[in-house]
Design an enzyme around this catalytic site. Structure first.
Site, short mmCIF file in Angstrom:
data_model
loop_
_atom_site.label_atom_id
_atom_site.label_comp_id
_atom_site.label_asym_id
_atom_site.label_seq_id
_atom_site.Cartn_x
_atom_site.Cartn_y
_atom_site.Cartn_z
N GLU A 183 8.45 80.50 -7.20
CA GLU A 183 9.79 81.17 -6.18
C GLU A 183 10.56 79.48 -7.12
O GLU A 183 11.67 80.01 -7.07
CB GLU A 183 9.11 81.53 -5.45
CG GLU A 183 8.51 82.85 -4.62
CD GLU A 183 8.83 84.24 -5.71
OE1 GLU A 183 10.06 84.30 -6.68
OE2 GLU A 183 7.83 85.01 -6.17
N TYR B 291 4.68 87.77 -18.09
CA TYR B 291 4.86 86.51 -16.91
C TYR B 291 4.02 85.38 -18.05
O TYR B 291 4.05 84.36 -18.20
CB TYR B 291 3.69 86.99 -16.41
CG TYR B 291 5.04 87.32 -15.45
CD1 TYR B 291 5.77 89.02 -15.19
CD2 TYR B 291 5.85 87.04 -13.77
CE1 TYR B 291 6.51 88.97 -13.77
CE2 TYR B 291 6.19 87.55 -12.54
CZ TYR B 291 6.38 88.43 -12.98
OH TYR B 291 7.40 88.88 -12.02
#
Ligand code: BES
Ligand code: ZN
Length: 637
Positions: free
Chosen positions: A328, A413
């Site tokens: 994050e 991803y």
């Protein structure tokens, strides 16, 4: 980008809705009428014609009602009009009650304007079409969200550890429109200010500057986001929050019950920011705090700028699942600074971020841990690639006729990450790192397409360093399904996993007993690799023996526990099923709940039981988790 049939469909359907279906509560008929033709911009998931008029700045003023589960108030939008004289503003909305729309004159006075709420387009919601009089650069919309707003989760007092209500937003990919009328596309960036009033005994925080370290007794909070962001990064949360500092520019917000464990688990946060800066240039957002959400948070984490959201299920006590925090944080560069222009380009956000995450983890924990994580990702990706539809097996994907929620799977991803690994392999770390620093700097605070990346890479990698990789190879990675053959050059290996494979085999063939497995030395990721390799191979008796030895059913680490529960479903292992029930009632993280419900639905004995557990768990789940669980259980399609 060219107009797709989807665009045409939109134009036609919007045309239809404007002529045929007006809002139940029509606006006062003022001239001129909104013109009837709405062309959709280059983002198929937004109605906004953002190339003609777009939001530049926003002022939110909201009251949060925790009992009624609404945010209500108004938003003032400052507009920029690249096409001067264009007389219409189109916003995205979904399940909003629009109460009033006014143009704001330069002197601040209001001018009622004509507006229409278009027909309901399911997950895309309804376009709000507003007539823009000449010379008007500000619009004010008075509105309220509804209790069922898909982008907000409201928990009542009985559903939190503090015994007080909690609310949080999840705007990515296209749910900001369920709590603010706006141009809900990552192609548009704006700055904002917000004033939010909540109950006096709770604290309001936002992904913005201005978060307080203590609750404000007045219940009123002010925020400012001075850097331009796309709508999917707008975030708000309200709850019984306390703060713990982890460094001069970082800290943790959580409910009191979690704060101590969270602050201890995340004490490397400040160091991670330093590593991020050392790798790819200055952190440009001021502070970086984490908000620990209740366990019903549907994701692992969400990169809301200045205040990323994190699931408590990564608080393992030993820092073993901090990759998610690194992830994050890395989005502060890849994603928040340089942003995918549409969801087809999601790999620009997530692929770069998974690579960046791995670099942070390598710095913190060494190459051994890095390799273990890389092998887990490689194996998972290859499994996905075997089963996914052809159209879902490539980095740049056509999502124009699909829910952008579908963008989020392993391919953008992990295939994205291995593409960057491959670039590192071909160009060398030094060249690639220099390239990435320049890339983040050059495109800072801009939203770009995969083709923008390709143009930039052509100049700064392919042509600047000839003989390493060809444009055709780049294009194969981006536009061809599956991993290119050349991906084998970067296939990760882990000695630690090879050892586990040896032990697993020796145990299964009876060469060694359970007691001889050297598990005391195993990392969490070795355990994960061990249990993944046992898929479909365990029976209930063996699992009972393993529990006697290792107490897996009592695991505090959710990644290990999740795998043990998956094995329990396959083996119909009763102690595991009992733990599964409490797990499903407590945890709403989709990555866990969706596969668990899907596995139960696929078993001959488990579906009815799973539906019954789901009905009890449902009130505590986020709308996203409900939607995925209901699909997994075959309750909706
Ligand atoms: N941006 C995502 C969260 C997200 C996922 C939002 C899907 C909307 C739809 C976030 O950065 C993310 O990728 N989270 C992952 C963790 C990561 C380590 C793979 C998650 O939530 O599991
Ligand atoms: Zn991410």
């Amino acid at each position: 980008m060219t107009a797709s049939p989807r665009h045409l469909l939109f134009s036609l359907s919007v045309l239809f809705l404007l002529t045929a279906c007006q809002s139940d509560d029509p606006a006062p008929a003022l001239s001129p009428e909104p013109s009837l033709r709405v062309e959709v911009g280059t983002d198929p998931h937004s109605f906004a014609e953002f190339e003609r008029v777009h939001i530049r700045h926003m002022r939110l003023d909201l009251d949060a009602d925790m009992n009624r589960r609404t945010l209500s108030g108004h938003v003032v939008l400052d507009l920029e009009r690249p096409v001067p004289g264009f007389q219409r503003l189109v916003l995205d909305t979904r399940d909003l009650d629009i109460r009033d729309v006014n143009a704001v004159r330069p002197d601040g006075t209001f001018l009622p304007v004509s507006w229409r709420l278009g027909a309901d387009h399911g997950h895309l919601g309804q376009p709000l079409v507003i007539v823009l009089p000449q010379g008007i650069e500000q619009v004010r919309i008075d509105y309220a969200s509804r209790p069922e707003a898909f982008g907000l989760q409201w928990l009542d007092a009985a559903q939190t550890s503090s015994g007080k209500p909690f609310m949080f937003s999840q705007s990515q990919p296209h749910y900001a429109r369920t709590w603010v009328p706006l141009q809900d596309t990552p192609a548009v960036r704006y700055t904002f200010e917000a004033t939010v009033r909540g109950p006096r005994d709770l604290m309001v925080v936002m992904g913005a500057a201005g978060n307080l370290f203590e609750r404000n007794d007045s219940g009123e909070y002010h925020f400012e986001m001075p850097e331009p962001i796309p709508s999917y990064l707008m975030a708000i949360a309200i709850g019984d929050l306390v703060f713990a500092e982890t460094g001069p520019r970082s800290g943790i917000y959580a409910e009191p019950e979690w704060i101590e464990a969270a602050a201890a688990e995340f004490d490397v946060l400040e160091e991670m920011i330093d590593i991020g800066e050392d790798l790819y240039g200055p952190y440009r957002w001021g502070r970086y705090d984490l908000l620990v959400l209740p366990p019903s948070f549907p994701f692992g984490g969400m990169e809301n700028p200045r205040l990323s959201y994190i699931t408590p299920t990564i608080i393992a006590g030993d820092g073993s699942l901090l990759g998610l925090v690194a992830h994050e944080l890395a989005h502060s560069w890849s994603g928040n600074l340089v942003t995918n222009a549409a969801w087809r380009d999601l790999w620009l956000n997530e692929g770069f971020t998974v690579y960046f995450e791995a670099r942070i983890m390598e710095r913190l924990y060494g190459t051994d841990v890095r390799d273990q994580l890389a092998v887990l990702a490689w194996d998972g990706l290859n499994e996905t690639l075997q089963t996914a539809d052809e159209r879902d097996r490539q980095l740049v994907r056509d999502l124009s006729d699909r829910d952008p929620e579908q963008a989020f799977m392993r391919v953008p991803y992990d295939m994205g990450r291995f593409f960057i690994d491959w670039l590192e392999h071909r160009y060398g770390r030094e060249v690639l790192d220099t390239f990435l620093r320049q890339y983040f700097d050059y495109f800072a605070f801009r939203s770009i397409t995969s083709e923008d990346f390709l143009d930039y890479a052509r100049e700064h990698l392919i042509e600047a360093h000839p003989g390493r990789a060809s444009l055709a190879e780049f294009e194969e990675w981006l536009y061809q399904p599956g991993l290119p053959d050349t991906a084998q050059e970067i296939r990760p290996r882990s000695d630690a996993f090879t050892e586990v494979d040896g032990w697993r085999e020796n145990w299964q063939t009876g060469v060694v007993g359970l007691a001889e497995l050297p598990v005391a030395d195993w990392s969490v990721h070795q355990w994960r690799h061990f249990l993944i390799g046992l898929e479909g191979l365990l029976d209930a008796g063996t699992m009972a023996a393993m529990d006697e030895q290792f107490a897996l059913v009592e695991q505090q680490n959710y990644e290990i526990l999740f795998l043990w529960l998956m094995r329990s479903i396959e083996a119909e292992y009763t102690p595991g099923i009992e733990r599964l029930e409490s797990f499903l009632l407590e945890v709403g993280r989709n990555k866990f709940t969706q596969p668990l419900y899907a596995a139960l639905a696929a078993s001959d004995w488990g579906r009815d039981w799973a539906v019954e557990v789901y009905q009890r768990a449902r009130p505590g789940y986020h709308p996203l988790t409900r939607q995925a669980a209901e699909r997994a259980l075959g309750l909706t399609d």
